[in-house]
Design a protein around this motif. Structure first.
Motif, PDB file in Angstrom:
ATOM      1  N   GLY A  86       3.808 -22.785   1.140  1.00 34.08           N
ATOM      2  CA  GLY A  86       4.061 -21.582   0.305  1.00 34.08           C
ATOM      3  C   GLY A  86       4.286 -19.607   0.998  1.00 34.08           C
ATOM      4  N   LEU A  87       2.507 -19.808   1.633  1.00 33.15           N
ATOM      5  CA  LEU A  87       3.274 -18.897   2.793  1.00 33.15           C
ATOM      6  C   LEU A  87       4.378 -18.280   3.919  1.00 33.15           C
ATOM      7  CD1 LEU A  87      -0.412 -18.964   3.857  1.00 33.15           C
ATOM      8  CD2 LEU A  87       0.353 -16.790   2.699  1.00 33.15           C
ATOM      9  N   ALA A  88       4.596 -19.840   3.791  1.00 32.75           N
ATOM     10  CA  ALA A  88       6.167 -19.590   5.197  1.00 32.75           C
ATOM     11  C   ALA A  88       7.074 -19.086   3.634  1.00 32.75           C
ATOM     12  CB  ALA A  88       6.618 -20.662   6.053  1.00 32.75           C
ATOM     13  N   ALA A  89       7.551 -19.687   2.994  1.00 32.63           N
ATOM     14  CA  ALA A  89       8.338 -19.484   1.798  1.00 32.63           C
ATOM     15  C   ALA A  89       8.472 -18.250   1.495  1.00 32.63           C
ATOM     16  CB  ALA A  89       9.294 -19.624   0.968  1.00 32.63           C
ATOM     17  N   ALA A  90       7.048 -17.458   1.366  1.00 30.23           N
ATOM     18  CA  ALA A  90       6.753 -16.344   0.548  1.00 30.23           C
ATOM     19  C   ALA A  90       7.513 -15.703   1.655  1.00 30.23           C
ATOM     20  CB  ALA A  90       5.809 -16.053   0.675  1.00 30.23           C
ATOM     21  N   VAL A  91       7.434 -15.746   3.326  1.00 29.23           N
ATOM     22  CA  VAL A  91       7.654 -14.988   4.267  1.00 29.23           C
ATOM     23  C   VAL A  91       9.050 -14.540   4.123  1.00 29.23           C
ATOM     24  CG1 VAL A  91       7.598 -13.761   7.164  1.00 29.23           C
ATOM     25  CG2 VAL A  91       5.382 -14.422   6.113  1.00 29.23           C
ATOM     26  N   TYR A  92       9.836 -15.644   4.046  1.00 29.95           N
ATOM     27  CA  TYR A  92      10.890 -16.142   4.470  1.00 29.95           C
ATOM     28  C   TYR A  92      11.855 -14.709   3.402  1.00 29.95           C
ATOM     29  CZ  TYR A  92      10.268 -18.696   8.612  1.00 29.95           C
ATOM     30  OH  TYR A  92      10.651 -19.277  10.193  1.00 29.95           O
ATOM     31  N   ARG A 136      -3.731 -14.933   9.172  1.00 31.30           N
ATOM     32  CA  ARG A 136      -2.585 -14.368   9.876  1.00 31.30           C
ATOM     33  C   ARG A 136      -1.016 -14.893   8.879  1.00 31.30           C
ATOM     34  NH1 ARG A 136      -3.218 -15.850  16.672  1.00 31.30           N
ATOM     35  NH2 ARG A 136      -5.495 -15.666  16.739  1.00 31.30           N
ATOM     36  N   ALA A 137      -1.356 -15.814   8.782  1.00 34.64           N
ATOM     37  CA  ALA A 137       0.058 -15.894   7.474  1.00 34.64           C
ATOM     38  C   ALA A 137       0.447 -14.835   5.983  1.00 34.64           C
ATOM     39  CB  ALA A 137      -0.004 -17.317   7.432  1.00 34.64           C
ATOM     40  N   LEU A 138      -1.040 -14.933   5.959  1.00 36.59           N
ATOM     41  CA  LEU A 138      -1.176 -13.967   4.497  1.00 36.59           C
ATOM     42  C   LEU A 138      -0.960 -12.210   5.133  1.00 36.59           C
ATOM     43  CD1 LEU A 138      -1.744 -13.704   1.723  1.00 36.59           C
ATOM     44  CD2 LEU A 138      -4.431 -13.437   2.554  1.00 36.59           C
ATOM     45  N   ALA A 139      -1.698 -11.776   5.885  1.00 36.17           N
ATOM     46  CA  ALA A 139      -1.712 -10.750   6.342  1.00 36.17           C
ATOM     47  C   ALA A 139       0.262 -10.378   6.755  1.00 36.17           C
ATOM     48  CB  ALA A 139      -2.735 -10.597   7.579  1.00 36.17           C
ATOM     49  N   GLN A 140       0.775 -11.365   7.140  1.00 36.05           N
ATOM     50  CA  GLN A 140       2.139 -11.420   7.318  1.00 36.05           C
ATOM     51  C   GLN A 140       2.570 -11.205   6.230  1.00 36.05           C
ATOM     52  OE1 GLN A 140       4.084 -14.582  10.059  1.00 36.05           O
ATOM     53  NE2 GLN A 140       5.531 -13.014  10.346  1.00 36.05           N
ATOM     54  N   GLY A 145       5.168  -6.781   1.555  1.00 37.11           N
ATOM     55  CA  GLY A 145       5.144  -6.902   0.716  1.00 37.11           C
ATOM     56  C   GLY A 145       4.969  -8.420  -0.568  1.00 37.11           C
ATOM     57  N   VAL A 146       4.220  -9.154  -0.312  1.00 40.54           N
ATOM     58  CA  VAL A 146       4.481  -9.933  -0.917  1.00 40.54           C
ATOM     59  C   VAL A 146       2.608  -9.482  -2.120  1.00 40.54           C
ATOM     60  CG1 VAL A 146       3.533 -12.598  -1.368  1.00 40.54           C
ATOM     61  CG2 VAL A 146       5.443 -12.460   0.366  1.00 40.54           C
ATOM     62  N   GLN A 147       2.683 -10.123  -2.972  1.00 40.61           N
ATOM     63  CA  GLN A 147       1.762 -10.053  -4.223  1.00 40.61           C
ATOM     64  C   GLN A 147       0.844 -11.386  -3.957  1.00 40.61           C
ATOM     65  OE1 GLN A 147       2.433  -9.027  -8.223  1.00 40.61           O
ATOM     66  NE2 GLN A 147       0.459  -7.874  -7.764  1.00 40.61           N
ATOM     67  N   TRP A 148      -0.350 -10.927  -4.052  1.00 41.65           N
ATOM     68  CA  TRP A 148      -1.380 -12.816  -3.478  1.00 41.65           C
ATOM     69  C   TRP A 148      -2.197 -12.202  -4.441  1.00 41.65           C
ATOM     70  CZ3 TRP A 148      -1.837 -16.161  -1.019  1.00 41.65           C
ATOM     71  CH2 TRP A 148      -3.623 -17.528  -0.746  1.00 41.65           C
ATOM     72  N   LEU A 149      -2.040 -13.126  -5.547  1.00 39.15           N
ATOM     73  CA  LEU A 149      -3.164 -13.195  -6.407  1.00 39.15           C
ATOM     74  C   LEU A 149      -4.230 -14.956  -6.158  1.00 39.15           C
ATOM     75  CD1 LEU A 149      -0.562 -12.889  -9.512  1.00 39.15           C
ATOM     76  CD2 LEU A 149      -1.823 -11.393  -7.882  1.00 39.15           C
ATOM     77  N   SER A 150      -4.997 -14.643  -5.722  1.00 41.32           N
ATOM     78  CA  SER A 150      -5.935 -15.671  -5.837  1.00 41.32           C
ATOM     79  C   SER A 150      -7.306 -15.722  -7.085  1.00 41.32           C
ATOM     80  CB  SER A 150      -6.666 -15.968  -4.000  1.00 41.32           C
ATOM     81  OG  SER A 150      -7.500 -15.199  -4.570  1.00 41.32           O
ATOM     82  N   ALA A 151      -8.193 -17.551  -6.745  1.00 42.16           N
ATOM     83  CA  ALA A 151      -8.531 -17.884  -7.581  1.00 42.16           C
ATOM     84  C   ALA A 151      -8.515 -17.904  -8.765  1.00 42.16           C
ATOM     85  CB  ALA A 151     -10.068 -16.843  -7.547  1.00 42.16           C
ATOM     86  N   ARG A 152      -7.026 -17.866  -9.206  1.00 47.87           N
ATOM     87  CA  ARG A 152      -6.235 -18.463 -10.413  1.00 47.87           C
ATOM     88  C   ARG A 152      -5.388 -19.625 -10.330  1.00 47.87           C
ATOM     89  NH1 ARG A 152      -5.618 -12.946  -9.156  1.00 47.87           N
ATOM     90  NH2 ARG A 152      -6.075 -12.077 -11.090  1.00 47.87           N
ATOM     91  N   ARG A 153      -5.507 -21.007 -11.258  1.00 44.31           N
ATOM     92  CA  ARG A 153      -4.782 -21.627 -11.513  1.00 44.31           C
ATOM     93  C   ARG A 153      -3.883 -21.442 -11.724  1.00 44.31           C
ATOM     94  NH1 ARG A 153      -6.066 -26.576 -14.552  1.00 44.31           N
ATOM     95  NH2 ARG A 153      -8.079 -25.349 -15.321  1.00 44.31           N
TER      96      ARG A 153
END
Length: 556
Positions: A86-92, A136-140, A145-153
């Motif tokens: 998911g992180l790789a797809a988001a970055v690319y 590191r991947a999340l910081a990238q 400009g990727v929005q990060w919504l954590s702790a939600r299922r």
């Protein structure tokens, strides 16, 4: 004066306290602990003086800035799962100008993020922890400009007009033109008496953080024979814990564990292996006190005193939230791409599925949740990159479908500059010069050169259909193949770059009207098209999202 660190005040043996500490550790948030009597509540004393009583993970993540605020309009891509895929797809995808959001139910990295040491990932000869790689991947991703919504299922996927809607357990919804399912796998729960009752107060899933070391005691048991089990045993042993590895087979030889881990376990004085061992029950009231072990060779039952058991016995795909909407294989993994064509009734669209596309058009999958994939971090990252390209192709097709047929000049008439009924290299050169002049661009600038080079590149492809020139019938017949070859895209990209006069990566209505006017479309029609494409009502159109050649030039 230094700010006080985060402090977790918890009752002795609190399952809730363990879950909170584990969440903090995997998000690399430093904290202190203070134990109280068993009857109290979990309290978090935040830096700055605020206090949280029995917080949910989303309340905790919000208070500590570990998640972005939900909302902010529609997205091009909603990624469900913040592991390597998911992180790789988001970055690319974000690199290509897409609006991307990731929904993650826990900490970044998924199962990879909970790995104590990764030593076989290319480019890190001394290894690194899964948490470090994930952060590191999340910081990238956030830098793009990727929005990060954590702790939600994520709890459901449904169609909402022209978009897919992903519902979450906190009541929020993220809408996207495309969705990538990268939810990975979770540890298979130990289905024996006592295991569920003692979860997080003796029975744990995963052992990769300092919290695991703190709960292990002087002796710990690890159940499993895969790489994660081996890494967990060695991690605990590195911190002075004596570990017994319970494996079902006769030894680690022939197990799925990598040879380098087997060798290190054999060399460790603190790790022992108990073969033919199956856990039959876990005992204890309020806290774990023992394990009942069955020898699967002799059938003999024995009990051993124990206060901690780390379970790493296999994985199950996280697909239940899709509620049967997408085609799964017999083990519950998502079937994608051309594999769908082998399943009767799985694919109903009037085109072949794209790479990594599920049975739901516009919904893709990557990583461990996909059927038939190699369950490795490197593989997951590669799949994320492939899925990103498939999403871009899907969005380009959607953009073409959203733009109504324009009144005005056909693509053939635009490119046939001398009106002799044939398109040749001289026509394309004249077309490029005319566009440059229409935008008052000097002929020696980089943007003008890009248009000229793109015209030459387009002719190199078009010449397959006529070496000296292509007439209208041949051009019309070649449109589908030209689109499939993405032949229009370089020219369209160069034209969009030329029309973006302020070089901000977006077109205003005025710039868009000027562009379509140069392509033969009336200003009022261009304004209506702009309004349809600007579905977020920002007043701007992202050039990366418009760079679909057949959108601008693919009219017969």
């Amino acid at each position: 004066m230094a700010e006080s660190p985060l402090r977790v005040v918890e009752p002795v043996g609190s399952a809730r306290g363990y879950a909170i500490k584990d969440f903090l550790a995997r998000n690399q948030v430093p904290f202190e602990t203070h134990a109280i009597g068993p009857a109290g509540s979990v309290v978090l004393e935040l830096p700055g003086g605020d206090v949280l009583f029995e917080p949910s993970l989303i309340e905790l993540a919000t208070a500590l800035g570990l998640t972005d605020a939900a909302g902010g309009g529609d997205y091009d891509l909603v990624v469900v799962g913040g592991g390597p895929a998911g992180l790789a797809a988001a970055v690319y995808s974000a690199c290509e100008g897409l609006r991307v959001v990731i929904i993650e139910d826990d900490a970044p990295g998924g199962q990879a993020g909970s790995t104590s040491r990764i030593e076989n990932y290319l480019g890190f000869p001394t290894g690194l922890s899964g948490g470090d790689l994930a952060q590191r991947a999340l910081a990238q991703a956030r830098r793009f400009g990727v929005q990060w919504l954590s702790a939600r299922r994520a709890t459901g996927l449904r169609r909402d007009g022209d978009h897919w809607a992903v519902d979450s357990d906190d009541g929020t919804t993220a809408r996207g033109t495309a969705v990538l399912v990268a939810t990975g796998m979770r540890w298979r729960p130990l289905d024996v008496p006592g295991a569920e009752e003692l979860r997080d107060i003796g029975v744990y899933y995963g052992a990769s953080t300092p919290v695991a070391v703190q709960t292990a005691g002087s002796d710990a048991y690890v159940l499993g024979a895969g790489n994660s089990a081996g890494q967990a045993a060695l991690y605990l042993a590195e911190h002075g814990v004596r570990v017994t590895l319970l494996v079902r087979g006769p030894s680690l030889e022939g197990s799925p564990m990598s040879r380098y881990l087997v060798r290190r376990i054999e060399e460790s004085d603190l790790v022992g292996v108990r073969a033919h061992a199956e856990v039959a029950a876990v005992t204890g009231t309020g806290k774990m006190s023992g394990i009942v072990v069955r020898d699967n060779g002799t059938g003999e039952i024995s009990s051993v005193p124990a206060t901690s058991l780390y379970v790493l016995i296999g994985m199950t795909p996280c697909t239940e939230w899709l509620a049967g909407r997408s085609t799964l294989d017999t083990r519950g993994y998502l079937v994608t791409g051309t594999d769908l064509l082998r399943v009767e009734g799985a694919w109903s669209a009037d085109r072949d599925p794209l790479l990594t596309e599920t049975s739901l058009p516009g919904v893709f999958a990557a990583g461990d949740v996909r059927s038939g994939t190699v369950k490795r971090i490197g593989s997951a990252i590669g799949q994320g990159a492939v899925a990103s390209q498939a999403v871009l192709e899907y969005l380009r097709d959607k953009a073409v479908q959203r733009i109504p047929e324009q009144g005005g000049v056909s693509s053939f008439d635009l490119l046939d500059a001398d009106r002799d009924g044939l398109i040749g290299p001289a026509d394309l050169a004249a077309f490029g010069r005319g566009l440059v002049a229409a935008f008052d661009e000097p002929a020696d600038t980089e943007r003008a050169r890009r248009v000229a080079d793109a015209c030459d590149e387009f002719w190199a492809v078009l010449a397959r259909f006529g070496t000296t020139g292509v007439d209208r019938a041949a051009f019309t017949g070649a449109l589908d193949e030209l689109s499939a070859l993405d032949a229009f895209a370089p020219l369209a990209d160069a034209v969009l770059g030329l029309s973006d006069t302020d070089a901000d990566g977006a077109l205003t209505l005025r710039e868009f009207q000027r562009l379509l006017g140069a392509l033969g479309t009336p200003a009022d029609t261009a304004a209506a098209t702009f309004d349809q494409l600007d579905h977020d009502r920002t007043g701007h159109l992202d050039t990366a999202r418009l760079a679909s050649g057949s959108t601008l030039l693919g009219r017969a």
